[in-house]
Write a protein that holds these residues in place. Structure first.
Motif, PDB file in Angstrom:
ATOM      1  N   ASN A  62       3.023 -11.775   3.449  1.00 57.51           N
ATOM      2  CA  ASN A  62       3.039 -12.031   4.889  1.00 57.51           C
ATOM      3  C   ASN A  62       1.645 -12.385   5.415  1.00 57.51           C
ATOM      4  O   ASN A  62       1.525 -13.166   6.354  1.00 57.51           O
ATOM      5  CB  ASN A  62       3.636 -10.843   5.654  1.00 57.51           C
ATOM      6  N   SER A  96      -4.011  -8.251  12.422  1.00 60.91           N
ATOM      7  CA  SER A  96      -3.558  -7.879  11.080  1.00 60.91           C
ATOM      8  C   SER A  96      -4.750  -7.688  10.148  1.00 60.91           C
ATOM      9  O   SER A  96      -4.640  -7.930   8.951  1.00 60.91           O
ATOM     10  CB  SER A  96      -2.633  -8.962  10.531  1.00 60.91           C
ATOM     11  N   TYR A 161       8.759  -9.737   4.909  1.00 59.49           N
ATOM     12  CA  TYR A 161       8.733  -8.588   5.821  1.00 59.49           C
ATOM     13  C   TYR A 161       9.861  -7.593   5.579  1.00 59.49           C
ATOM     14  O   TYR A 161       9.947  -6.585   6.272  1.00 59.49           O
ATOM     15  CB  TYR A 161       8.817  -9.078   7.276  1.00 59.49           C
ATOM     16  N   GLU A 163      12.475  -4.740   4.034  1.00 61.08           N
ATOM     17  CA  GLU A 163      12.248  -3.366   3.561  1.00 61.08           C
ATOM     18  C   GLU A 163      13.466  -2.977   2.722  1.00 61.08           C
ATOM     19  O   GLU A 163      14.521  -2.687   3.279  1.00 61.08           O
ATOM     20  CB  GLU A 163      12.113  -2.440   4.785  1.00 61.08           C
ATOM     21  N   HIS A 180       3.825  -4.806  -0.836  1.00 60.99           N
ATOM     22  CA  HIS A 180       3.942  -4.782   0.625  1.00 60.99           C
ATOM     23  C   HIS A 180       3.884  -3.384   1.244  1.00 60.99           C
ATOM     24  O   HIS A 180       3.147  -3.155   2.184  1.00 60.99           O
ATOM     25  CB  HIS A 180       5.210  -5.514   1.076  1.00 60.99           C
ATOM     26  N   THR A 181       4.679  -2.470   0.741  1.00 62.57           N
ATOM     27  CA  THR A 181       4.716  -1.125   1.317  1.00 62.57           C
ATOM     28  C   THR A 181       4.007  -0.156   0.381  1.00 62.57           C
ATOM     29  O   THR A 181       4.440   0.029  -0.756  1.00 62.57           O
ATOM     30  CB  THR A 181       6.177  -0.661   1.518  1.00 62.57           C
TER      31      THR A 181
END
Ligand code: MN
Length: 227
Positions: A62, A96, A161, A163, A180-181
Motif C-alpha cells: 500500500n 503515512s 489493504y 485483512e 502488512h500487519t
C-alpha cells in the motif's frame, strides 16, 4: 532457495544484514512482499539496490501504491519537498510516515527518479508458486475472502489493504505468505516473530517498530531474523 521478506519500511541496516547472511546466488530468489518505503529513512536506497538485482521479485504494498502518483508529480516538477503536502495524495503520503521517502526521492537526479517510478510500476500484485512440493500464495496482504472465489477475482486494493482471518484455513493445499500487519497485532504470542499457523505465514515482524526483520525460506520454512 526461495526467500520472502516484507515491510522493510526503510530499515536499510536490517536489509543489509539480510544480504550479508543469505547467499542469494543465481538460483536463489528473494520475494519482497511490499512496503519497502516510508517510516525508516532508507526506503529509496533499498529500492535502488533491489532494482539492481536480477533475483529479486518485488510485489506491491500500500505504501508504494500510495506514493506512486505523488512521485510522478515530483518528477514532473509539479511538487517538491516543501509543497508535496498541498495535494490530498501528498498529504496522505506524509501522514503515512512518508516524509523520509519524500526527502530521499526529491534528492535523486531526474533520471533516478524515473528509474524508481518505472521500478515500482513493474511490481507484481501477487504470485503463486510451488516450492519443494508445497504450494504458496504471496501478496502484501489478503482480504477475508471466500476460498471458492478465484484468486484473480480479488480486487487490487484488497491485496493492499485487506485483512485476512488468520484463524481460517483458506485452502488446505496452499500456504498464504503475507506481510502488512505486524504479527504482534495478529497474535501477541508471535510479537516480533514470524507467525506460521492455519496455513498462514505472516512475515511482517514490525521491523520499523524496533523488532527484527523476519525472512522465511519457502524451501524449508526456516525463519531468519535480522536486528
Ligand atoms: Mn502495508
Amino acid at each position: 532457495m526461495v526467500y520472502a521478506v516484507s515491510d522493510l519500511h526503510g530499515c536499510l541496516g536490517k536489509y543489509q544484514r539480510l544480504l550479508d547472511a543469505l547467499p542469494l546466488g543465481e538460483t536463489d530468489t528473494l520475494y519482497i512482499l511490499g512496503d519497502v518505503i516510508d517510516r525508516g529513512a532508507g526506503g529509496i536506497e533499498i529500492l535502488l539496490d533491489l532494482m539492481s538485482r536480477a533475483n529479486v521479485k518485488p510485489l506491491i504494498g500500500n505504501h508504494e501504491s500510495l506514493s506512486l502518483g505523488v512521485m510522478k508529480r515530483i518528477a514532473a516538477g509539479a511538487a517538491d519537498e516543501q509543497t508535496v503536502g498541498r495535494t490530498k495524495a501528498g498529504a496522505l503520503w506524509l501522514l503515512s510516515d512518508g516524509a523520509p521517502t519524500v526527502r530521499a526521492f526529491c534528492a535523486l537526479s531526474p533520471g533516478r527518479q524515473r528509474d524508481v517510478i518505472d521500478y515500482i510500476e513493474s511490481f507484481g500484485i501477487y504470485d503463486e508458486l510451488a516450492v519443494n512440493g508445497r504450494r504458496f500464495h504471496l501478496s502484501h496482504t489478503l482480504p477475508d475472502y471466500d476460498p471458492g472465489r478465484p484468486i484473480h477475482d480479488v480486487g487490487f486494493l484488497e491485496f493492499l489493504y485487506g485483512e485476512p482471518d488468520y484463524t481460517k484455513v483458506y485452502a488446505p493445499d496452499t500456504l498464504f505468505v503475507t506481510g502488512h500487519t505486524p504479527t504482534g497485532l495478529i497474535d501477541p504470542a508471535f510479537a516480533g516473530r514470524i507467525l506460521q499457523k492455519n496455513h498462514h505465514i505472516a512475515i511482517d515482524c514490525g521491523a520499523a517498530f524496533g523488532n527484527p526483520l523476519g525472512c522465511i525460506c519457502l524451501d524449508t520454512l526456516e525463519e531468519f531474523y535480522f536486528e
